[in-house]
Design a protein around this motif. Structure first.
Motif, PDB file in Angstrom:
ATOM      1  N   GLU A 161     -12.986 -12.455  10.047  1.00  0.00           N
ATOM      2  CA  GLU A 161     -13.659 -12.112  11.291  1.00  0.00           C
ATOM      3  C   GLU A 161     -15.211 -11.852  11.335  1.00  0.00           C
ATOM      4  N   SER A 163      -3.228  -7.524  15.016  1.00  0.00           N
ATOM      5  CA  SER A 163      -3.680  -6.570  14.068  1.00  0.00           C
ATOM      6  C   SER A 163      -2.933  -5.915  13.464  1.00  0.00           C
ATOM      7  N   GLY A 164      -3.068  -5.731  11.942  1.00  0.00           N
ATOM      8  CA  GLY A 164      -2.305  -4.998  10.961  1.00  0.00           C
ATOM      9  C   GLY A 164      -1.166  -6.058  10.278  1.00  0.00           C
ATOM     10  N   SER A 165      -1.567  -7.426  10.597  1.00  0.00           N
ATOM     11  CA  SER A 165      -0.457  -8.570  10.295  1.00  0.00           C
ATOM     12  C   SER A 165      -0.515  -8.924   8.710  1.00  0.00           C
ATOM     13  N   GLY A 166      -1.819  -8.571   8.244  1.00  0.00           N
ATOM     14  CA  GLY A 166      -2.186  -8.715   6.967  1.00  0.00           C
ATOM     15  C   GLY A 166      -3.142  -9.814   6.432  1.00  0.00           C
ATOM     16  N   LYS A 167      -3.936 -10.310   7.428  1.00  0.00           N
ATOM     17  CA  LYS A 167      -4.720 -11.631   7.259  1.00  0.00           C
ATOM     18  C   LYS A 167      -5.660 -11.109   6.445  1.00  0.00           C
ATOM     19  N   SER A 168      -6.688  -9.837   6.506  1.00  0.00           N
ATOM     20  CA  SER A 168      -7.534  -9.462   5.642  1.00  0.00           C
ATOM     21  C   SER A 168      -7.100  -9.300   4.306  1.00  0.00           C
ATOM     22  N   THR A 169      -5.735  -8.741   4.329  1.00  0.00           N
ATOM     23  CA  THR A 169      -5.211  -8.578   2.969  1.00  0.00           C
ATOM     24  C   THR A 169      -5.127  -9.830   2.157  1.00  0.00           C
ATOM     25  N   VAL A 205       2.833  -4.820   2.743  1.00  0.00           N
ATOM     26  CA  VAL A 205       2.195  -5.585   3.813  1.00  0.00           C
ATOM     27  C   VAL A 205       2.658  -7.219   3.628  1.00  0.00           C
ATOM     28  N   LEU A 213       4.204   1.133   2.166  1.00  0.00           N
ATOM     29  CA  LEU A 213       3.955   0.401   3.055  1.00  0.00           C
ATOM     30  C   LEU A 213       4.019  -1.179   2.429  1.00  0.00           C
ATOM     31  N   PHE A 270       0.802  -1.188   0.109  1.00  0.00           N
ATOM     32  CA  PHE A 270       0.045  -0.013  -0.158  1.00  0.00           C
ATOM     33  C   PHE A 270       0.776   1.397  -0.114  1.00  0.00           C
TER      34      PHE A 270
HETATM   35  N1  LIG Z   1      -6.299   0.102   1.947  1.00  0.00           N
HETATM   36  C1  LIG Z   1      -5.407   0.519   2.688  1.00  0.00           C
HETATM   37  N2  LIG Z   1      -4.439   1.555   2.396  1.00  0.00           N
HETATM   38  C2  LIG Z   1      -3.342   1.562   3.190  1.00  0.00           C
HETATM   39  N3  LIG Z   1      -2.917   0.610   3.860  1.00  0.00           N
HETATM   40  C3  LIG Z   1      -3.598  -0.353   4.334  1.00  0.00           C
HETATM   41  C4  LIG Z   1      -5.094  -0.661   3.594  1.00  0.00           C
HETATM   42  N4  LIG Z   1      -5.626  -1.832   3.944  1.00  0.00           N
HETATM   43  C5  LIG Z   1      -4.900  -2.130   4.802  1.00  0.00           C
HETATM   44  N5  LIG Z   1      -3.630  -1.416   5.189  1.00  0.00           N
HETATM   45  C6  LIG Z   1      -2.492  -1.738   6.080  1.00  0.00           C
HETATM   46  O1  LIG Z   1      -2.224  -3.015   5.803  1.00  0.00           O
HETATM   47  C7  LIG Z   1      -1.792  -3.766   6.879  1.00  0.00           C
HETATM   48  C8  LIG Z   1      -2.219  -4.940   6.698  1.00  0.00           C
HETATM   49  O2  LIG Z   1      -3.896  -5.029   7.226  1.00  0.00           O
HETATM   50  P1  LIG Z   1      -4.915  -6.098   7.222  1.00  0.00           P
HETATM   51  O3  LIG Z   1      -6.092  -5.093   7.133  1.00  0.00           O
HETATM   52  O4  LIG Z   1      -4.520  -6.891   6.543  1.00  0.00           O
HETATM   53  O5  LIG Z   1      -4.555  -6.420   8.752  1.00  0.00           O
HETATM   54  P2  LIG Z   1      -5.154  -7.553   9.547  1.00  0.00           P
HETATM   55  O6  LIG Z   1      -4.144  -8.520   9.865  1.00  0.00           O
HETATM   56  O7  LIG Z   1      -6.455  -8.097   8.835  1.00  0.00           O
HETATM   57  O8  LIG Z   1      -5.597  -7.079  10.888  1.00  0.00           O
HETATM   58  P3  LIG Z   1      -6.911  -6.779  11.644  1.00  0.00           P
HETATM   59  O9  LIG Z   1      -6.819  -7.775  12.854  1.00  0.00           O
HETATM   60  O10 LIG Z   1      -6.776  -5.423  12.485  1.00  0.00           O
HETATM   61  O11 LIG Z   1      -7.952  -6.820  10.839  1.00  0.00           O
HETATM   62  C9  LIG Z   1      -2.118  -2.882   7.980  1.00  0.00           C
HETATM   63  O12 LIG Z   1      -0.822  -2.248   8.267  1.00  0.00           O
HETATM   64  C10 LIG Z   1      -3.063  -1.870   7.393  1.00  0.00           C
HETATM   65  O13 LIG Z   1      -2.807  -0.449   7.859  1.00  0.00           O
END
Ligand SMILES: Nc1ncnc2c1ncn2[C@@H]1O[C@H](COP(=O)(O)OP(=O)(O)OP(=O)(O)O)[C@@H](O)[C@H]1O
Ligand SMILES: [Mg+2]
Lengths: 267, 230
Positions: A174, A39-45, A19, A17, A14
């Motif tokens: 989630e 949180s923020g480890s990239g699971k949703s990504t 990810v 950053l 991103f």
């Molecule tokens: N659209 C975006 N633009 C910029 N950065 C993003 C975007 N989406 C996610 N990120 C960043 O990418 C990283 C991974 O995000 P992600 O949502 O995959 O984390 P996660 O493991 O699902 O966390 P959570 O448990 O909080 O849902 C985070 O640092 C987040 O800030």
């Protein structure tokens, strides 16, 4: 047998950053995999890339042998709309915030995509939708609007809606995090039933450790865009190898007293 | 005498009553211009809003410039432009159509901003759910986005209907015989402008009030969550 999902050196940024950095990950057909991590480890990504909600920059990703990028693909997704459409035919997603269509009845929510996308006949789609709603225990709510349902009921409708498209891979991001604690159980119950579907591949991001242990074939611990540790749930929870995993598990299990109990029993 | 109706200038009241049928004919022109203009504004405004979201930079940029230009220049200038310049390119429209078109274009620029705001207000989760269900872009707009934005945009679109209605008299400068045009002619012939012009104002007042009330009623009647189009 070939894995149904294969990430090969996938890099996702991103802006500045990064990810996912050379991310490798495979999921077998019919496998139920849970992703956990801070949180923020990239699971949703990972899920969002699979759902084509996010493009990725480098590397190779395959779903059932079909590559996400096309050889001469253009735009951020490096693929045509038609190609993405084809990929999405096999994938469905359930969101943390349900994302039901508020202007449509429950039935209409479930029927919409099969009619619009699969070109199913409306009455056929409706009888199938009612079947699915019965499966999630909501056939009596079919004429209600989402705003008239509880969060747990909305999420169950969302699951029925995703299933109506007959995905081979179903992603859950989630699914119970936005719910009041007393509503979590009914949604987990539905997902637990689904986990018995032999052919359905499931990827589940959750903080419900006991549930993860119960339904998944494999648990993957994410940290900073990497899978630090993975394995079958019994071994993973009872005997985590990496210090980072232990640290995470003890921090999260601190909030989930009953889980800690059940884990202790298992030890 | 006009359109077969003679005026009676003996008292202001008889004068007013006698020109009422003439102004009524003008009123029909006014209403028709507003209706045609508004229809253009509703449809073309949506087209502009959608084009502005195009992934192709050249399209979105051109449309952005066009709407900005139209929004920031007076209606009268555009009206003259269409009326005097288009014929030089061989496009000759009746005065009424030119007027309605100018109104429609000007208000398309306004309504496109309303649509744009409405589209942006639809939560991201709705788009993502639509993508996850594999709906095409067209289906997403038709079945998910537009139905949800309708209740949100009705008030603003309604306001533009009222202001467009009030701006229709500007068409009289390009020889359209709307209410103001006719009132003006009556004034020229009777040397009494006070009565016909006052009548025009008096007729506008209930019209705009009724319009506003109607829009308010529609706004109240629409379900807040949106209305499926199919
Ligand atoms: N659209 C975006 N633009 C910029 N950065 C993003 C975007 N989406 C996610 N990120 C960043 O990418 C990283 C991974 O995000 P992600 O949502 O995959 O984390 P996660 O493991 O699902 O966390 P959570 O448990 O909080 O849902 C985070 O640092 C987040 O800030
Ligand atoms: Mg997340």
């Amino acid at each position: 047998m070939n894995p149904i999902i294969r990430f090969e050196n996938v890099t996702k940024r991103f802006g500045a950053l990064t990810v996912l950095d050379n991310f490798n990950f495979e999921v077998q057909r019919g496998e139920k995999v849970t992703l956990i991590g801070p949180s923020g480890s990239g699971k949703s990504t990972v899920l969002r890339i699979l759902m084509t909600l996010e493009p990725f920059q480098d590397g190779h990703l395959e779903l059932d042998g079909t590559s996400y990028h096309e050889p001469n693909g253009r735009g951020p997704f490096k693929a045509s709309e038609k190609h993405l459409h084809k990929i999405r035919c096999s994938v469905g997603m359930v969101f943390q915030s349900f994302n039901l269509f508020p202007h449509m009845t429950v039935l209409r929510n479930v029927v919409e995509a099969p009619v619009a996308v699969l070109k199913m006949k409306r009455d056929e789609a409706e009888s199938r939708a009612i079947e699915l709603l019965r499966m999630v225990g909501l056939s009596d709510k079919k004429d209600q609007f989402p705003s008239q349902l509880s969060g747990g009921q909305q999420q169950r409708v969302a699951i029925a809606r995703a299933l109506a498209m007959r995905p081979r891979v179903l992603l859950f991001d989630e699914p119970t995090s936005a719910l009041d604690p007393q509503l979590v159980g009914e949604v987990l119950g539905v997902i637990r039933d689904l986990a018995h579907e032999h052919d359905l591949t499931m990827l589940l991001v959750t903080h419900e450790m006991r549930f993860a242990r119960e339904v998944s074939d494999r648990v993957c611990f994410f940290d900073k865009g990497r899978i630090v540790e993975q394995g079958d749930p019994e071994r993973f929870f009872s005997n985590p190898q990496q210090p980072r995993t232990r640290e995470f598990l003890s921090s999260i299990l601190g909030d989930q007293e009953p889980v800690r109990e059940s884990l202790r029993c298992a030890l | 005498m006009m359109y077969g109706y003679a005026w009676d200038t003996s008292t202001p009241l008889t004068f007013a009553l006698s020109i009422l049928p003439i102004l009524g004919i003008g009123l029909m022109v006014t209403l028709k211009a507003a209706a045609v203009g508004y229809a253009i504004a509703l449809v073309f405004g949506l087209v502009l809003a959608l084009l502005r979201r195009s992934r192709i930079k050249a399209i979105s940029w051109t449309v952005a410039c066009f709407t900005e230009f139209v929004r920031d220049t007076p209606l009268l200038v555009q009206l003259f432009f269409l009326y005097y310049v288009l014929p030089e390119f061989g496009i000759i429209l009746p005065a009424f159509m030119t007027g309605a078109l100018a109104l429609g274009l000007q208000y398309s620029a306004y309504t496109s901003e309303v649509y744009r705001g409405g589209i942006n207000a639809v939560p991201r989760g709705q788009w993502e759910a639509a993508t996850a269900l594999n709906l095409s872009r067209l289906q997403t707009y038709r079945d998910i986005v537009v139905p949800q934005m309708i209740p949100r945009i009705v008030p603003a679109l309604g306001n533009y209907l009222v202001s467009m209605l009030k701006e229709t008299p500007v068409l009289s400068v390009v020889t359209v015989l709307d209410m103001l045009g006719l009132a003006n002619m009556i004034g020229e012939r009777t040397f009494d402008y006070l009565v016909p012009l006052s009548m025009v104002g008096l007729i506008f007042l209930p019209m705009t009030l009724i319009c506003s009330a109607l829009i308010f009623a529609i706004e109240r009647a629409l379900p807040k969550s949106g209305i499926p189009l199919r």
